[in-house]
Design an enzyme around this catalytic site. Structure first.
Site, short mmCIF file in Angstrom:
data_model
loop_
_atom_site.label_atom_id
_atom_site.label_comp_id
_atom_site.label_asym_id
_atom_site.label_seq_id
_atom_site.Cartn_x
_atom_site.Cartn_y
_atom_site.Cartn_z
N LYS A 267 0.87 -1.31 0.03
CA LYS A 267 0.09 0.00 0.08
C LYS A 267 0.84 1.22 0.10
O LYS A 267 1.56 1.27 0.86
CB LYS A 267 -0.74 -0.03 1.08
CG LYS A 267 -1.77 1.42 1.29
CD LYS A 267 -2.63 1.05 2.43
CE LYS A 267 -3.46 2.73 3.05
NZ LYS A 267 -4.10 2.57 4.08
N LYS A 279 -10.40 12.64 8.21
CA LYS A 279 -9.87 12.49 9.48
C LYS A 279 -9.95 13.75 10.46
O LYS A 279 -9.62 14.57 10.05
CB LYS A 279 -8.35 11.74 9.35
CG LYS A 279 -8.50 10.28 8.73
CD LYS A 279 -6.90 10.05 8.61
CE LYS A 279 -6.84 8.70 7.97
NZ LYS A 279 -7.33 7.41 8.68
N ASP A 290 1.51 6.36 5.53
CA ASP A 290 0.49 5.42 5.13
C ASP A 290 1.05 4.83 3.66
O ASP A 290 0.22 3.98 3.25
CB ASP A 290 -0.69 6.14 4.85
CG ASP A 290 -2.04 5.06 4.90
OD1 ASP A 290 -1.75 4.09 5.69
OD2 ASP A 290 -3.28 5.60 4.50
N GLU A 351 -9.51 3.55 2.07
CA GLU A 351 -8.91 3.72 0.49
C GLU A 351 -7.96 2.61 0.42
O GLU A 351 -7.79 2.35 -0.76
CB GLU A 351 -8.41 5.26 0.49
CG GLU A 351 -7.07 5.52 0.85
CD GLU A 351 -6.90 5.14 2.59
OE1 GLU A 351 -7.68 5.10 3.20
OE2 GLU A 351 -5.58 4.98 2.93
N ARG A 353 -7.77 -0.47 0.95
CA ARG A 353 -8.38 -1.93 0.22
C ARG A 353 -8.57 -1.52 -1.12
O ARG A 353 -8.48 -2.38 -2.16
CB ARG A 353 -9.61 -2.31 1.28
CG ARG A 353 -10.60 -1.41 1.27
CD ARG A 353 -11.64 -1.76 2.32
NE ARG A 353 -10.98 -1.33 3.60
CZ ARG A 353 -11.59 -1.41 4.93
NH1 ARG A 353 -12.69 -2.16 5.04
NH2 ARG A 353 -11.02 -0.97 6.07
#
Ligand code: BES
Ligand code: MN
Ligand code: ZN
Length: 497
Positions: A267, A279, A290, A351, A353
């Protein structure tokens, strides 16, 4: 820092400092006992006086110990011998390096706590020690206007071994440890870079650089081609961002030409604001991490290439920002994934996935022997497992156990979580084939369930590294996990094929 192996009796070694272990209570390790004999009981007398108990992480620096060639002796507390295991071993090495950094010694010899104590072979010990030592000296200061001056003069670190017969295994361990440490450092650097620097384009360029250096095959798929491939889920995440998305594919071919590769899918959300489902502000800066799954794929490829493993590996990295904006995906929007399945995006913050499902479908064309995706996927995984182990899911039990074993052997552990059919219902949608969220209960599991719908044709494992990829608070920064686990997995797979 330069690493090497030194064979010889500890008392004979010329060095700025020699490090030997002390177990609790006041018991010298084998190398420590040798120094004690050469110094006619000097060390034993110090221990007897009560100056050092041997508590894990404690150190005592001695100068000009009689009968010994080294200028200094650093006694390193190892804790109780019965609780001296893998983790204590690595932590002891870290403590030693930090203590050495505070001395004036430019070259040091670490006389490894005997491998019999930790119940591991010499190759494992040297590899782990190398990784731990590099980890303890890692700095990320490239964003400071004036890089901090190195406070330490330590330049050379040798691992001392008493037995010449062990030299080969130790040297192999050193090479392996260095390769993994370099992979970890790359992953940490990429993770620590801020979102305004480490964009999808930056990640693609970092991958190109890696590919050039190790002569790997690289391909970067741009937005127009993603559209042709039908990657509606990946594209839906990128809609709100000004930064163009990239699908980065790096191939390492060290194995036989006909051998199916292991696919690693990471990812690469270079910043996750949550999108329209935005968020809360506190700690949102940490969403620059991330993309740590992507970073771990590049780090692992670096380690694998440096080790010249006899295996084929393909890294697939969907990279994008997740931003709100006038063009951004809205809750309730429905997209068609590359697999043809439709998804109702009920929360734009789920997001990871969405980008992974299209990357996993893309990975199918490599007919991988196994596919492992690595993602900072869910806050729920952090609630379930904290920051100690990564969450592991798989549609194949043998593969799950292989990943778990790689975690144990590398000290970069994972824990197997369930993927039962019953959880799938939580993804039901009134409007599309399924939704991208499954509610609060079992959030890490329903995220994995979503991915499972795209990996039915492959042996697949999923590592949720949301709790392990970085540290928060004062020690905020990327950990480089799970590069050690993945490298270990591939070392074992390469040996088997
Ligand atoms: N990147 C986050 C997961 C995350 C959150 C990792 C906090 C580490 C710390 C992911 O994209 C996300 O936002 N997941 C949501 C999913 C939810 C909307 C179903 C989450 O975990 O809250
Ligand atoms: Mn998110
Ligand atoms: Zn995310």
């Amino acid at each position: 820092m330069e690493f090497s192996i030194k064979v010889g009796r500890p008392e004979q070694l010329q060095a700025g400092c020699i490090v030997v272990g002390v177990f609790e209570p006041r018991k010298l390790s084998v190398a420590g006992a040798a120094l004690d004999r050469a110094s006619k009981g000097y060390l034993a007398r110090i221990l007897k006086r009560g100056d050092m108990e041997g508590k894990a992480g404690s150190t005592l620096l001695l100068h000009d110990v009689p009968g010994i060639k080294a200028e200094r002796v650093l006694l390193l507390g190892l804790g109780k011998p019965e609780s001296f295991r893998d983790r204590q071993y690595s932590e002891a090495i870290g403590a030693a390096v930090r203590a050495l950094n505070a001395t004036g010694a430019a070259d040091s010899v670490l006389h490894l706590p005997e491998s019999s104590a930790v119940k591991r072979d010499i190759g494992w010990c040297v590899a782990q020690a190398t990784i731990a030592a590099r980890g303890a000296t890692y700095r990320f200061d490239r964003m400071k206007s004036r890089p901090e001056k190195p406070s330490s003069v330590l330049r050379k670190l040798a691992f001392g071994i008493g037995d010449k017969k062990a030299q080969r295994a130790a040297t192999a361990g050193l090479e392996q440890g260095l390769a993994i440490a370099h992979g970890v450092s790359l992953a940490r650097d990429l993770g620590n870079l801020p979102g305004n620097v480490c964009t999808p384009t930056y990640l693609a360029n970092a991958a190109r650089e890696l590919a050039k250096h190790y002569r790997l095959k690289i391909q970067v798929i741009e937005r127009a081609e993603m559209e042709k491939l039908g990657m509606g889920a990946l594209l839906s995440v990128a809609r709100g961002s000004v930064q163009p998305p990239k699908l980065i594919i790096v191939e390492y071919r060290g194995g036989p030409a006909g051998q199916k590769p292991v696919a690693l899918v990471g990812k690469g959300v270079t910043f996750d604001t949550g999108g329209i489902s935005i968020k809360p502000s506190p700690e949102m800066d940490e969403m620059k991490f991330d993309m740590c799954g992507a970073a771990s794929v590049l780090g692992t490829l670096k380690a694998v290439a440096e080790m010249k493993l006899r295996i084929n590996v393909v890294g697939v990295i969907p990279a994008t920002e997740n931003m709100p904006g006038g063009n951004a995906t809205k809750p309730g929007d429905i997209v068609t994934t590359m697999s043809g399945q439709t998804v109702e995006i009920l929360n734009t913050d789920a997001e990871g996935r969405l980008i992974l499902c299209d990357a996993l479908t893309y990975a199918e064309r490599y007919k991988p022997q196994a596919v492992i995706d690595i993602a900072t996927l869910t806050g729920a995984c952090v609630i379930a497992l904290g920051h100690v182990v990564s969450g592991l899911f798989a549609n194949d039990d043998a593969l799950a156990h292989e990943v778990l074993a790689a975690g144990e052997a590398s000290g970069d552990r994972a824990w197997h979580l369930p993927l039962h059919e019953e959880y799938q219902e939580q993804l039901n949608s009134n409007f599309a084939d399924f939704a991208n969220i499954g509610g609060r209960p079992g959030g890490a599991i329903t995220a994995a369930c979503y991915l499972a719908r795209f990996t039915k044709k492959m042996k697949w494992a999923h590592l949720d590294i949301a709790g392990t990829a970085w540290l928060s608070g004062k020690a905020k920064g990327s950990t480089g996990r799970p590069v050690p686990l993945l490298a270990q997995f591939l070392i074992k797979r390469a040996a088997k094929s």
